[in-house]
Design an enzyme around this catalytic site. Sequence first.
Site, mmCIF file in Angstrom:
data_model
loop_
_atom_site.group_PDB
_atom_site.id
_atom_site.type_symbol
_atom_site.label_atom_id
_atom_site.label_comp_id
_atom_site.label_asym_id
_atom_site.label_seq_id
_atom_site.Cartn_x
_atom_site.Cartn_y
_atom_site.Cartn_z
ATOM 1 N N HIS A 167 -10.812 1.996 -0.912
ATOM 2 C CA HIS A 167 -10.905 1.553 0.477
ATOM 3 C C HIS A 167 -11.638 0.213 0.493
ATOM 4 C CE1 HIS A 167 -10.533 3.478 4.678
ATOM 5 N NE2 HIS A 167 -9.367 3.286 4.143
ATOM 6 N N HIS A 170 0.821 -1.199 0.000
ATOM 7 C CA HIS A 170 0.000 0.000 0.000
ATOM 8 C C HIS A 170 0.864 1.261 0.000
ATOM 9 C CE1 HIS A 170 -3.749 2.194 0.917
ATOM 10 N NE2 HIS A 170 -2.981 2.958 1.667
#
Lengths: 258, 781
Positions: free
Chosen positions: B111, B61
């Site tokens: 998300h 990430h």
Amino acid sequence: MQKPKIAVLYFPGNNCEEETRDRCIDVGMDAKIIRWNSKENLSEFDGFIIPGGFSYEDRIRAGVIAAKEKIMDKVEKEVDNGKLLLGICNGAQILVETGLIPGLKDKVEMAVAPNINPLVSGYYDAWVYIKLSNNKKNAFNQFYKNNEIIKVPVAHGEGRFITKDKNLIKKLIKNKQIIFQYCDNKGKVENKYPTNPNGAVNNIAAISNKEGNIMAIMPHPERASFNWQVPNSIKNNSKTNAIKIFESMKRYIEENKL
Amino acid sequence: MGEVDSDLIDIESMSDESLKYFLKQNAISLTVSESRRIIELIGRNPTLTELHIFNIQWSEHSSYKSSRAVLKMLPTKAPNVILGPVEDSGIVELGKINGEKYGIVVSHESHNHPSQVVPYEGAATGVGGILRDVLCMGAKILATADPLRFGNPNGQNKNKVKYIANEVINGIAGYGNAVGIPNLAGDVYFNESFDDNCLVNVVCLGIVKEKDIIHSYAPKNAKDYEIVIVGKPTDNSGFGGAAFASLIIDEEARESNRGAVQVPDPFLKNVLIRATYEVFRQAKKQNVKLGFKDMGAGGIMCSSSELCSDSDFGAEINLDKVHVSIKDLPPYIIFCSETQERFTWICPKKFTKTLLKIYNEDFALSTIAKNAKAVAIGKVTKNQDYKIKYRDKIVCNVPIKAVTRGIQYQRAFKEPIRNFAEPKLEEPKNYNEIALKILSNPNVASKEKCYKHYDRNVMGNSIIESGQADAGLIRAVPKSKYGIALSVDSNPRYGKINPYLSAVNAVAESMRNIAAIGAVPAALTDCLNYGNPEKPEQFNDFVEGVKGIKAAAENLYLRKTKNPVPIISGNVSFYNESSKGNAIDPSAIIACIGVMRNYEKAITMKLKKQKTNLFLVGNRKDELGGSVYYEINNILGANVPDINFKEHRNMVYAIIDCIDNGLLLSCHDISDGGMFTTIAEMILGGNADGNIGAEINFNYPYLRNDKILFSESPGFVFEVEDKNINKVKTIFKKYNLIVHKLGKTIKKDSLKIINSKKTIINLSIEKMKKAWTSGFVDALK
């Protein structure tokens, strides 16, 4: 002549303060955003607007906490002598929670309850139509003709005007305090979805106090003041009829100033 | 090497087995070899805090370790780019207004994993994070958009799918509505590949004058500037969120992962944003240069290290100064937790007092959320060390560049075996029935139940709201007629067949959407949602997707140039797979940002007048692979629409020219559900309240009727008055394109389609309305 001066209040969680201020300026008034904790002297303002949003994140009930803030005492004092006070959406909820609307007794007489809506439960955003409910002029409806249809959006989860007091609605009708009602695009007032977006009793979209200097309105006139804001209208900068609420405030202040 | 006073983890002498065990016990997802690399970098064993720092910074990430090498191929430069994808948001030029250049600030994130685990909070914090990314460029936030992908609402996991879909929509509404940012665009697809792994992407737009941009790095001469954090007191929420985002969701680990999802507080955010606008105003007034960064993944650690490192400074931070809501948290949690609603400022000492006063007194943050405030926690140093103190001990002292540099992998990729074939499908006997089935398919049906739950016109700038046209449009700057258009696209069923063409189509369609309202495509953003990069077949999908975006962006050109449509922001989300190891359908979700010089010229898809003419551009082809028509027949097919780049850009720019000249009344692009659906939606209009019908009458014997009507080959249908037909034709001729007349708009409230004198479809508006407005509602029920 000095321009009418409007204070647009911001409680934590409100979110329509800028466009509401801008619409006041657009019609030729002075306007300023005042924070809830501001020490500013409110007596210099000719009118007050509590804008939409989620003051205090709708904790307990929409509007109830802001209604008890100190600044509201000061505002009440100012409007006692006839200054203007407009509550839009969350502002309307706050005015009901202060008892200023409908203002017949010195207590809270109504509620703005969770919507009843068959498509979307909770927060509902859509364009609706409203029109004058009676022919009595007050500070906010000076420029409207009877049967003039106003296209305006609603955007709320709790917009259903209701009351437990069975006689109250009769009194409001008699006093001509119901200012705007939801109608269809032909002007027909029918108590069903989608004409009535939230199930409000008597299709109530806006209520004033008896004197007509305070009004609580659920739809958002500041979002429907120009043609370019209105879906499927010809996109130009011409004003629409929703902006007349602000224009009416201006004229009322100018004409009633000593 | 940097001296520390806390215990070192003796990685050097641990066996691989005991190191592995140690990492697992401490919830650190670094591999054994990655852990050993830390020693090479810092020249000694790390402290536990340092180990956690590298754990987060080297997660997929934060480091883009698998994707970075591939992403380099994307075109990010063009004359209109003010800032490419290097900081928290990208910025593309809007234009000059009264001599000042304005930029559109865009960020695009995912998300996905948090939304699968706790959908309301996951989706809400997704919105919260993207707002911070745009705000911290010094911008005024204008709008958001949400591309969503959910599982099959009628499949074996239907209850969970419906629950997640409803909660995600509620979460987006609950956050965005409360802060007061209009939701301008978005799309929703259902598909069984998302049963265990939904996608929640979010795009945010803002506006800033070029000269007022605040960067995500410390300004020049920032030595001894203060590091100020502002917002919610730090807790342990979201600790390891970045690492979590890079893990496959394991049903059993779901409980322990809940802690990795942050807690949203839109109420505090509402006030924080307003206070921050006031900081912008004061800083401008006093001519003070600042650095500003959102606290997202990696919390204080990530934001402070990047702010300082990117301008070749170091930092000294005292964690005892950080305001916390839980006592006695270990230093690495205070330092790395992803508590929401926080920012980091780099601020000259002389301005700190003003900054603290705005947050702490004027906007009284501590009365908004318990113990929320702004506080100085350290300073920028000239040496490039990253020195962190906690309770009088140095818990981290490493070269700052070692923290921010990240790592990279060259992942293997391998073309998977794809065996897709076109079906032998009999031509339907009853076209009316098929047409209604398509309109009520949840991927086609009206999404009003979703977008009517969102505040679409707060701020009073919305011109074309979600659902009214192919793209949303907002006013950019008060008193000016500039508008900003936004659309999002990606078809997962195309991705299943061909990840390359799926990405090409997503770029092309997003541009068609912008053109259909009359705006000019200015830039793209991408959120690349794929499976496990460690599996060569799944990584291959990603590589193909990036190649597709590159090819389309480079060949579809900015208007009147040969420059690519630049990619100015984006995000990669890997490990989107179920516990069984099946990846989601490859999803390169594209947002296109368009500029409209005069929003008064914008048009929507709804038919405007009776007795006007309907035209088609874009030939119908046998390209039904992944189409809705095949879907309702339970087949996938093989022929995904191919894009002829030259023809496509001509089509897009011809449409824009026509709208710019005021020649079209309405326009809608052809995509899901094919040409039939396009026409039906033009009749219905965004609110399904249309009352103008259409009679379509053509002679086209070369393709079967179902293929003509339902093929999703790119194109547009548009409405022209008699007097403008020749002018429209002239414009298309200039682009070497032929337009086909389809038919007329009529008074009668129905849609009739005739080919070679034979009626194929004859449906009342009422019937189409019922189908179109029920499909999505039923899917969520």
